[in-house]
Structures are given as structure tokens and as C-alpha cells.
Design an enzyme around this catalytic site. Sequence first.
Site, PDB file in Angstrom:
ATOM      1  N   HIS A   1      34.360  -1.449   2.450  1.00 45.12           N
ATOM      2  CA  HIS A   1      34.110  -1.994   3.784  1.00 45.12           C
ATOM      3  C   HIS A   1      33.248  -3.252   3.657  1.00 45.12           C
ATOM      4  O   HIS A   1      32.829  -3.632   2.567  1.00 45.12           O
ATOM      5  CB  HIS A   1      33.463  -0.968   4.734  1.00 45.12           C
TER       6      HIS A   1
ATOM      7  N   CYS B   1      25.497  -6.663   2.485  1.00 42.52           N
ATOM      8  CA  CYS B   1      26.601  -5.862   3.023  1.00 42.52           C
ATOM      9  C   CYS B   1      27.636  -6.723   3.753  1.00 42.52           C
ATOM     10  O   CYS B   1      28.722  -6.244   4.083  1.00 42.52           O
ATOM     11  CB  CYS B   1      26.089  -4.791   3.985  1.00 42.52           C
TER      12      CYS B   1
ATOM     13  N   HIS C   1      32.610  -4.630  -0.311  1.00 42.04           N
ATOM     14  CA  HIS C   1      31.997  -3.774  -1.333  1.00 42.04           C
ATOM     15  C   HIS C   1      32.465  -2.356  -0.983  1.00 42.04           C
ATOM     16  O   HIS C   1      33.323  -2.202  -0.102  1.00 42.04           O
ATOM     17  CB  HIS C   1      30.469  -3.909  -1.339  1.00 42.04           C
TER      18      HIS C   1
ATOM     19  N   HIS D   1      31.898   2.308  -1.398  1.00 41.10           N
ATOM     20  CA  HIS D   1      31.042   3.472  -1.616  1.00 41.10           C
ATOM     21  C   HIS D   1      31.874   4.724  -1.897  1.00 41.10           C
ATOM     22  O   HIS D   1      33.028   4.820  -1.488  1.00 41.10           O
ATOM     23  CB  HIS D   1      30.184   3.761  -0.367  1.00 41.10           C
TER      24      HIS D   1
ATOM     25  N   ASP E   1      40.312   7.682   2.514  1.00 46.66           N
ATOM     26  CA  ASP E   1      40.144   7.691   1.055  1.00 46.66           C
ATOM     27  C   ASP E   1      40.974   6.591   0.401  1.00 46.66           C
ATOM     28  O   ASP E   1      42.183   6.475   0.636  1.00 46.66           O
ATOM     29  CB  ASP E   1      40.563   9.045   0.490  1.00 46.66           C
ATOM     30  N   HIS E   2      40.300   5.801  -0.439  1.00 46.28           N
ATOM     31  CA  HIS E   2      40.931   4.658  -1.111  1.00 46.28           C
ATOM     32  C   HIS E   2      41.513   3.658  -0.091  1.00 46.28           C
ATOM     33  O   HIS E   2      42.552   3.047  -0.314  1.00 46.28           O
ATOM     34  CB  HIS E   2      41.990   5.114  -2.130  1.00 46.28           C
TER      35      HIS E   2
ATOM     36  N   GLU F   1      26.197   7.869   2.569  1.00 46.54           N
ATOM     37  CA  GLU F   1      26.783   6.646   2.011  1.00 46.54           C
ATOM     38  C   GLU F   1      26.268   6.383   0.608  1.00 46.54           C
ATOM     39  O   GLU F   1      27.018   5.982  -0.279  1.00 46.54           O
ATOM     40  CB  GLU F   1      26.425   5.467   2.924  1.00 46.54           C
TER      41      GLU F   1
END
Lengths: 144, 144, 144, 144, 144, 144
Positions: free
Chosen positions: F18, F37, F43, F45, F83-84, F129
Site C-alpha cells: 500500500h 509511507c 511499500h 507489510h 493477500d498479495h 501492521e
Amino acid sequence: MQTPVLFVTRRAHFNAAHKLFNPKYSKEHNEELFGKCANENWHGHNFDLYVTIKGRPSEDTGFVMDLKKLKVIIEDEVVVHLDHKNLNVDVPFLKDVLPSVENIVVAIWNRLAPRLPEHVKLHKIHLIETINNSVEYYGPDTPF
Amino acid sequence: MQTPVLFVTRRAHFNAAHKLFNPKYSKEHNEELFGKCANENWHGHNFDLYVTIKGRPSEDTGFVMDLKKLKVIIEDEVVVHLDHKNLNVDVPFLKDVLPSVENIVVAIWNRLAPRLPEHVKLHKIHLIETINNSVEYYGPDTPF
Amino acid sequence: MQTPVLFVTRRAHFNAAHKLFNPKYSKEHNEELFGKCANENWHGHNFDLYVTIKGRPSEDTGFVMDLKKLKVIIEDEVVVHLDHKNLNVDVPFLKDVLPSVENIVVAIWNRLAPRLPEHVKLHKIHLIETINNSVEYYGPDTPF
Amino acid sequence: MQTPVLFVTRRAHFNAAHKLFNPKYSKEHNEELFGKCANENWHGHNFDLYVTIKGRPSEDTGFVMDLKKLKVIIEDEVVVHLDHKNLNVDVPFLKDVLPSVENIVVAIWNRLAPRLPEHVKLHKIHLIETINNSVEYYGPDTPF
Amino acid sequence: MQTPVLFVTRRAHFNAAHKLFNPKYSKEHNEELFGKCANENWHGHNFDLYVTIKGRPSEDTGFVMDLKKLKVIIEDEVVVHLDHKNLNVDVPFLKDVLPSVENIVVAIWNRLAPRLPEHVKLHKIHLIETINNSVEYYGPDTPF
Amino acid sequence: MQTPVLFVTRRAHFNAAHKLFNPKYSKEHNEELFGKCANENWHGHNFDLYVTIKGRPSEDTGFVMDLKKLKVIIEDEVVVHLDHKNLNVDVPFLKDVLPSVENIVVAIWNRLAPRLPEHVKLHKIHLIETINNSVEYYGPDTPF
């Protein structure tokens, strides 16, 4: 020039029951040897299994080995046989084996080593029984 | 045929105070060397200690060594001397030793190695001071 | 329409020495009260501190509060005063306070609550002394 | 007499985006090779990096190396370049590198090895991508 | 003026075997209800138990309650009965209880609540069966 | 008599990219608001998601709810979508939402609440996070 040799680790998990009990001996002697782990009605653990392989990353993928494939091998050869099972009773490849963490680790090595592709080697099996106890095995050629 | 060689790890824990301060030097020079770790009024940590031994599992027990016995040795030789203690002041076997994690690890090795039974070898002492810092020692013969 | 109320937690960390010792009592009575925590030469811990605030996310940023700013407040009000310090000796805001986890938590609340911006409320201070022990505080109005 | 050889580990952390995608191949073939990791719009991870060095502790400090200095080297050479970055796009030293964990680990080794002081050796780079996957590298001379 | 109300948590641990099996139903229906947890030969877990009490710290000790005493109560009332046991077979206070995490948590509450000193209240029982599953209980008066 | 009310938590996991960037503002102002950010190239997580439900255990199963079914709901409603993925770009239910942890948590609540069976209530969404930052949400009726 070859890419360098790296070690790649994949985690798996299984929850199982066992007891430490040598049927050659009396209940009393088993309690001397194994303490509360000899409880005849079993106890159990959450086992964390770390499988480490060794090899050179492919230039095409950057992978020593596709971990999705390693995951399937670990699942097929180990996890489906041990997860939610009784390690003394339910597992053909542990038949006649006293299911100490040591002996389980060797049995897992013997299941996985022949299933890996030729371009990698099985390097280590690490099995964590509790936060306090774990065993590592680097294969049958490890010197004492 | 002998059983294979395995590595077995037992965790222990102690909470202790220390400071990093070399009495040969001034307070100022100690602060240069050790930063906030030189605080003369001490600071402290939760230390996690992992002791790894090496050996062949017994056919009778499946154990490289009875971990209840290893636990007692670690408790008697290390934990009772370090837990809730000041590592600079309270510990006879750290007298005249600057209690860095490095030096504590070597001292722990020297306490434990002679206490193990003959059929196992001490393989590694791993001491974790914080989530960010830890030290491992494989004994005096480790080459550089 | 207002955005909903959320709870946001930021972790901080400090390593400190302390002892549990009430100067009103004899050494012997302190040992009865506090056991090995009364060791006059101190012991120490890695403390993990979780600060939870409560508020509505801004429509501009999606943040209840900029955590970089919360981090600076925790650093300035708490961590610089406690990290690598002796909690009985070095900390003005713990003067005359017996540094149990309970009392430290209340002191941290009292430091942080007045420093937060008006649009958020301090909700909880959670301080973890070891894997086995921790204390939570929800402020002075908590009913029994 | 020399002090013994020890292994000291320092943790660092970075949060980054990447995708596994080999530009030599079609989107379809990349999805065969990399599965959901090939998502063209990226995904990301919290990476934990463990850097292990090897050396003899100084008699003056008890340190193999001042970890505050090692922290700065890791920060300067690695973390500032990778944290909150896109590993495929933002990182000069990963240009033309497929950012698998394997390839990142080798690149980190190559950044750090020449920056260490002469009295220590870089021993291992360990990079943890998720709780399930990690890679270790012991340098270019590791035999297969 | 009274000291404020705080929440103090103590961790305990037990390793146990169980199966999820309702004897009112057939093996087939149990497998529908419980999946692999119904394995008739048992499976097991490492259970982490967090007991939270609520009270005001003593001015003499800074403690809500002496955690050494709470540890002994948890040990005597819970851990000795569950550790290295079969939860379906070996535990008098779980007789005729289907040992789901939910039911174990309620049984633990009922064992501990009457044993606490009058100046504290039992606030929460939190039992973690695996990294993926846990249950919390705040006592019989919790509204739905 | 009814069985008591309990809180049951299930963990899920997703790895995602994100950036925190409000398209109403300039790049410069976004960097002021969000620091690193705001990196335009993203970037990412590893997100750990804890879903807590509330209800009374069934007398037949001992379960508040079959966690295998809860797992499927979380998988279908949340994990496959996140996810991904890129949280700014790939997720229909986050369209026009600035993907702060706060806003993601509310979106997850809104996906899950209507999918639960009538005999349970959604109690809490907890999204972690990093080891340093997490957000909890107890639903739209939470008072400030």
C-alpha cells in the site's frame, strides 16, 4: 559463473498426541525414565517444524526451489500423517519407534530427503516441541 | 549400527542487572565506549539462554539426554547464580569479568561443559539479551 | 457523519534495573514481601510498553493520530527517562515510588495523558515485564 | 592468549513492496512461475534481517564489535535503501535483480561485507520474509 | 485516597491431549461436527493460559497481589490437573465436559474464582490453543 | 440455563502493498502528512488479522461457532481480496478509501459482520501492521 549456495527454510505445523513409554519396561520404570511424559492416557503438543534445504538460486526465478512445491512435499510426506494424530498409534512410518522428538526428527528426514529435486539437498530438520525444547538433525553423516 | 547424531536445545531464563563499565578507565571514557550501557546505577535485561548439546539418542529412551537432568544442571550451574542478580557484583564466576553478553556466554560454557555426561558434548551456548542482540559460542576451538 | 471510534496501539521498549524494596521495612521483611526481587544489588528487565489511544480517524489522513508524533511523545515523556536507567534511583517521576510494574504503569499514564492532542483519549497503558507478568491500566476512573 | 571466537547477531527491520516477475517472460508464464507473488500491482512484507558477525571479544570492552557501530552500518548500507521502498523499482543495488529473498540476501551480504572492520568477519545474513519463509547466506565460498 | 484499579496478568502453561467427540453421536456425526479434531486416538496441544485479576495496588508492596501466590494457586488448581494429561479422561473437574477450549476456560474460571483473596477479583481467563485460536472468558455475568 | 458468553478469536494473515497518499494533495503535502509511507512506488507489510466473535457455546459441540466455518468466511470475505494485493489499487471494497490500518479495519468489520450466523456477534477486529503498530475496532456503536 554459478549463483551462490543458500539455505532456505520453510515452516510447517502439526498438533499431535504422544506418550513416552517403552513397552519393554514396566509402568514404574517408564515413569522413572520419562516422568509425566509417560502418562498412559497420552498428552500432546503443538509442533513447529522447520525444513531447511540448500542449493543455488535459479537465474530465471531467483528461487533455490519453488516453496509452494516444498510446502506440498512437506504436507504430503509429513503433515497429513502427523497432524491431529497420535504419534504412537496412528502413524505407519513411526511404527515401533518411540516418539521422542529426536526419533520423530530422524523419521521426518528420512521421509523428505528422497522427495527433493536433484538440484537441492536437505540440510536440516528442526522440530520445536515447546518453547523450552527442540531438536535439530543434519542427516545421517553428522559426525559426533 | 549406531543411532544418528542430533542436536538438542533447552531454553532457560534469567532476569539480571548489569552495567558495561571498565574500571581501568574514567567515567567519560566508559561513556564513549559503552554509551547508555555505562550508566553507573545499572540497567537490566530479561536474558533467554539456549543450551545445545550433541549426541546420539538412546535406544531405550529415544533421548540424547534426559532434558529434566539437563534442566537441573543449567539451573544449578547458571540460573541460580544469575537470576535476579547483579552480574557485575553478585556472581563469583563473573568476578573481574566485564559482563558483556560475549563474556557471559563464555563463562556459561565453562560452567556447563564439565558437568555434562560423557556420551554428549556441549555444542552451543546462545544468549539473547534483547530482540535486537544475541551472541552464540561453540567452544574454545572455534576457528576465526 | 462522523468516522467511527477506533483504538490504536504503539509499542515502545526500555531496558532498566530495579529492585522491590520498601525502605520502611527491614531487609528480612523485604525478602518476605518480595522474594528474590528484593536483591539489594538490583536486577533488571526488558520492558515492552504498549500505549493505546482512542479516537476517530481523520478523513484527510485515515489516522486517529499520527503515530510518528505519538512515538515522539512516548520517547520524550517515558523512554528517555527509563531506558538504561535504575527505576529506583534515576527517575525523577518515580521518586518515592516503589517501582512495581503496577506503580510504573500509573506513572506512565500520568506522564502521557496530558500530552495527547485533544481529539484523542489515552485508553490503556500495558507494560510487559516478562513473558509471564504484565499489568494494564485504563486510567483513574476504572471501577473495581 | 587470545579470547575465544564468538558469533554476534544484530537484528534490523524494513517494510517493503516487491513482486516476483521476470521481464523475459509473459504475464502468464510469470504467474506459472510465481503464483500470486507475480501480482503486477505489487504486494509487500515486513522483513526481519539478522546480521551475524564473527570475531574475538576485545579485552577492553568485552565486545566483538560495538553493536552501535554495526547498527549504523546496517542502517546506512541496507535499511535506508530498502525500508518503505519498492524492491523492484527504488533500489539502485537491486537494479536488474529479481527481488526474491535469495537474491536480496546475497545483495545485502555484498553491501555489508566490505564495510566491516578488519578484526571481524561477516558470518551470516538471515532474512525472514514471513513466519513461514526465510533464507540464510554464509557467503560466496559456501560449498554445495 | 485509594490507589487506582489495575489489571494484572500471569501466564501459565500446560501440554495436554484431547479429542472433540460427543458420545451421544456416532463416529461419523462426530467427524462432521469436529473434523480431524474427532480423531479417536487423540491429538494434543501446548496450551498457554493467561489469568487476569483486577484490584488496587497495596501501598506497602506496590502489588495488586503477590504473583508468587497467584502462581501457586494457578499451579495447584489448574496446571497440575491438566499438564501432561488427557483432558477427556484424566481430569476430575472436566468429567462429562466436552473439552473444547470454550468449556475448558469456563472450568478454569470456576476453579480459580473462589481461591482468590477478597481484595482482588478474577477478571479474565484467556486460553490460547494454537497461534490461530484462542478463547477469553470474563465470568458468568457477561452479557450477550 | 444458558451456557455463559465467551469471546473466541481466529487469526488470519495477508501480505500486501500500500501507500498512504491522499490524492487531494500535492506530493509534498503527502510527504508531510505520511512521511516515508507516502513513497509513490509503494511499500508493504505482513498483516496479522485477529477476528473476535462473541456468543454462547453449543451444548452439542462446546463451540461458540465452528472455527472451520469462521475461517472460510474470513478467507472468502477478506483474505482472498487482500493477500498479495495492492490495497490502493486491487481491492474493490477499498476503492476511494485511504488504506490506513484504521480504514482497513473498519472495511473488514463491514465485510464480516453481515456474514456471521445469528447466534454470534462480531466483537472485535484487530489488525497488526508491524510489531510496533496495531488498530482495534469494536464496531460502529463504540462511544468516544
